[in-house]
Design an enzyme around this catalytic site. Structure first.
Site: not given
Ligand code: GLC
Length: 519
Positions: A190, A245
């Site tokens: 993310d 790993e």
């Molecule tokens: C990313 C995710 C989104 C979330 C953001 C904050 O963009 O896809 O859904 O709100 O990160 O974590």
């Protein structure tokens, strides 16, 4: 790759929110659909301020979704069915209820404070710099019982971690190992371009020509100092070593949310992330020249970086592509045409749950909206709820096979007719078309290399041949509103996004807004 947005996939216990047991129950559906792997959005312990992207404990399943044993059983069943599973890792920020942050704000002398980004405000009660939150408003919130501000590039319930503190990196290495040891096949990272911020937290430059979107100032600043800092690339070098790993193939795909693919390409390669989402492609209009530019650039830049390209049209943050492409039968037909093209390309297409039945963006009424963006922008934007509505599995209202309770978001208005079981029973449905295309893709291109030969196209026509073990395949996409002809040597139509494609006497006739594969 198939993206499961866990809250809306399948609810096994009637609380209106999808869960781990629900995913396990529906794995046979995914195996039958013909995907290779599944990405599951965050299911960790979370107060759900951002529906799971605010993680309070990275090693626990939130009770809303089940427990670790439910995860293990789901994973085991997926592997038994030949499906790989990747999980979502959220390293840019934690939840404000994470133990570290709780300790940081309750004790001014705590060493935990250095794991986040606390700073004094500027004179006159101003936050430390001009950065704004992606969700609207300032990126700084004054700590509840102290005198400093803390940084959050998203909601205030999502404090950003300080990646300049090595403890943070050690903790995430341990979290990766925790899930790798359980057997996951990899991670979706993310906000992969986040993590590091400018060491001096300098103000972001103001863009020329302000675009103030929906009452926020977000788009008026260039995010020069708040993310995409060179230091972050070192993190992925480390992580790649950890993954390598492990036995078998493990992978990482980064949500590098930058539209400039040249910058994105820096994140991938043999010593970095395996893949990154191509958001430039996701932003293409339904025009051959836009699509082809983004395909050619994606192939070139990822090829140079030594990483497979990705092809994304929809996800849980974007307006569904059937709607973006015009909505209704026409938007869906255009979506199938682009999908068929990407299925002929080297790399990984990502399918977002529901697109296989032609789901459209749902107009969620204000009183049922859930997205934190909605609240932070004082109702000026509709938010992302419209692409997150629950999967309709069967025609029976009110739960449509998703839940026996009240769903956390409403269903699409056409759920009684547009649902999985109806479409499975209809040979002419979009779902059966996806199944056929995925099967054909596997049969045709398994073991194929990436070589493409582009044929002369124009702003309405993309055409290429791709070499495959069983012979070459021609893929042609006509984005215009008129039928188009082209001279070809192929005679057999393998599959098309609409009926009416003809290949006779050396001439291919493509109906308006149609893609076809020929051999
Ligand atoms: C990313 C995710 C989104 C979330 C953001 C904050 O963009 O896809 O859904 O709100 O990160 O974590």
């Amino acid at each position: 790759m198939y993206q499961v947005y866990i809250r809306s996939f399948m609810d096994s216990d009637g609380d209106g929110v999808g869960d781990m047991v629900g995913i396990r129950q529906r794995l046979p559906y995914l195996a039958d659909l013909g995907v290779d792997a599944v990405w599951i959005t965050p299911f960790y312990r979370s107060p759900m301020a951002d529906h799971g992207y605010d993680v309070a404990d990275y090693r626990e399943v939130d009770p809303l979704f089940g427990g670790l044993d439910d995860f293990d059983r789901m994973l085991e069943e997926a592997h038994r069915l030949g499906l790989r599973v990747i999980v979502d890792i959220v390293p840019n920020h934690t939840s404000s209820e994470h133990d570290w942050f709780q300790e940081a704000i309750s004790d001014p002398g705590s060493m935990m404070r250095d794991r986040f980004i606390f700073r004094d405000g500027r004179p006159g009660g101003q936050p430390p710099n001009n950065w704004t939150s992606v969700f609207g408003g300032p990126a700084w919130t004054r700590e509840p019982n102290g005198s400093q501000y803390y940084l959050h590039l998203f909601a205030p319930e999502q404090p950003d971690l300080n990646w300049r503190n090595p403890v943070v990196n050690e903790e995430f290495a341990s979290i990766l190992r925790f899930w790798l040891d359980r057997g996951v096949d990899g991670f979706r990272i993310d906000v992969a371009h986040g993590l590091f911020k400018d060491a001096e937290l300098r103000d972001n430059p103001v863009r020329d020509g302000l675009t103030v979107v929906a009452g926020t100032q977000y788009h008026s600043l260039e995010e020069k100092h708040s993310w995409d800092q060179p230091e972050v690339l070192e993190v992925y070098r480390d992580w790649r070593r950890h993954l390598d790993e492990y036995p078998g193939e493990r992978m990482m795909v980064g949500e590098v949310f930058l539209f400039d693919q040249r910058r994105v390409a820096r994140y991938v390669g043999p010593e970095r992330l395996h893949q990154a989402f191509n958001f430039a492609f996701a932003g293409s209009r339904f025009r051959a020249d836009h699509l082809q530019y983004n395909v050619v650039e994606g192939l070139r830049l990822m090829g140079e970086a030594g990483a497979p390209p990705t092809w994304v049209l929809s996800n849980h943050d974007l307006t569904r592509h059937a709607t973006r492409f015009g909505g209704g039968a026409r938007g869906r037909a255009r979506g199938r045409a682009v999908t068929l093209m990407v299925m002929a390309l080297p790399g990984s297409p990502y399918i977002y749950q529901g697109e296989e039945i032609g789901a459209e963006q749902v107009d969620v009424p204000p009183e049922r909206r859930q997205d934190p963006i909605f609240a932070r922008s004082e109702g000026a934007v509709v938010g992302r709820d419209g692409c997150r509505t629950p999967m309709p599995w069967s025609p029976e209202a009110p739960g449509f096979g998703f839940t026996t309770g009240k769903p956390w978001l409403p269903f699409a208005p056409d759920a009684a007719t547009r649902n999985i079981s109806r479409q499975l029973a209809d040979p002419a449905s979009q779902l059966n078309w996806y199944r056929r295309v995925l099967r054909l893709r596997r049969e045709t291109f398994a073991g194929a290399q990436g070589e493409l030969a582009w044929l002369d196209g124009d702003r309405h026509l993309i055409a290429f041949r791709r070499r495959a073990p069983g012979g070459e395949v021609l893929c042609a996409l006509n984005t215009s509103r008129q039928a188009r002809r082209m001279t070809v040597r192929e005679t057999r139509v393998l599959v098309s996004s609409k009926p009416g494609v003809e290949a006779a006497g050396g001439t291919l006739t493509l109906p308006p807004e149609t893609c076809a594969w020929l051999s």
